[in-house]
Enzyme design. Sequence first.
Site, PDB file in Angstrom:
ATOM      1  N   LYS A  35       0.836  -1.205   0.000  1.00 28.11           N
ATOM      2  CA  LYS A  35       0.000   0.000   0.000  1.00 28.11           C
ATOM      3  C   LYS A  35       0.869   1.253   0.000  1.00 28.11           C
ATOM      4  O   LYS A  35       0.574   2.230  -0.687  1.00 28.11           O
ATOM      5  CB  LYS A  35      -0.952  -0.020   1.200  1.00 28.11           C
ATOM      6  N   GLN A  67      -5.021  -1.831   9.586  1.00 30.76           N
ATOM      7  CA  GLN A  67      -4.883  -3.153   8.982  1.00 30.76           C
ATOM      8  C   GLN A  67      -5.459  -4.224   9.918  1.00 30.76           C
ATOM      9  O   GLN A  67      -5.162  -4.233  11.120  1.00 30.76           O
ATOM     10  CB  GLN A  67      -3.400  -3.432   8.676  1.00 30.76           C
ATOM     11  N   ASP A  69     -10.985   2.348   3.750  1.00 34.71           N
ATOM     12  CA  ASP A  69     -11.323   0.934   3.567  1.00 34.71           C
ATOM     13  C   ASP A  69     -12.821   0.716   3.375  1.00 34.71           C
ATOM     14  O   ASP A  69     -13.239  -0.367   2.968  1.00 34.71           O
ATOM     15  CB  ASP A  69     -10.906   0.138   4.817  1.00 34.71           C
TER      16      ASP A  69
END
Length: 289
Positions: free
Chosen positions: A53, A97, A120
């Site tokens: 990322k 995460q 997200d």
Amino acid sequence: MYSIIDGKKVASEIKLEIAKEVAGLRAAGKKAPHLAAILVGNNGSSETYVASKVKDCEEVGFKSTLVRFTNDITEEILLNKIAELNNDPDVDGFIVQLPLPSHISENKVIEAIDPMKDSDGFHPVNLGKMMIGLPCFLPATPFGIVELLKRYKIETSGKNCVVIGRSNIVGRPVSILLSQKGMDATVTVVHSRTKNIKDIVANADIIIAAIGSPSFVTADMVKAGAVVIDVGTTRVLSSETKSGFKLAGDVDFVNVAPKCSYITPVPGGVGPMTRVSLLRNTLIAAARG
Ligand code: GUN
């Protein structure tokens, strides 16, 4: 003969589009979009995802920040960091995460993220908006899957689509997106308590495999000409790679591919599209701000 759905190639094309938009923002005197990622502990898969990322951000001209904590961090410290990122005007979007250590509530953490910075698309506000078709940050993997189907002009209207797995981050949301107006698929979600999974999957025109069980989908479960999207990314030991690990999909690719019209590989299918969706959500957040 089957066609490979090349997620890596499509993701590269979308990254070029994003890089152009970033250049446009910069030319208009705006700052570079800024994505932050919080990583707790040193789970191997999570390390790999987050490193990718950060690399993606560099490629498209985003600023990125990686915030690392050790496994024993308290929930309170993590929530304080989230509040800090929520209030930092320089950060356009951020992710935490997953998975998190078991002493930390993932739901509490997700709910603490400002929905306007939720790159997200995991916050209940964004999931609720998605449910009723309002503009929102879409969850990154489902967003990436839908984009792949669109770019390969794969017909979904009226098709029997079977989603294997009911996770909050893939199975459930992708089932909602595929059944929405415009996509118009007839969607069935199967999971660990479903009876006759094989028979149900064997009827599918489109199979989305998202259970995290290597080679779960075997050739006898796949109708001739089906489209197969493999979301599985289980890290397994391998003597073929330098790292000693490789990613295993949920589909027995070698035997299933010859029966398909289209199929995604692992790696190089859905994974790069998830990452690019994250960039896209962050760009939308930055353009708004
Ligand atoms: N863990 C596995 N996939 C994801 C993802 O898309 N986002 C985050 N934050 N964690 C994950």
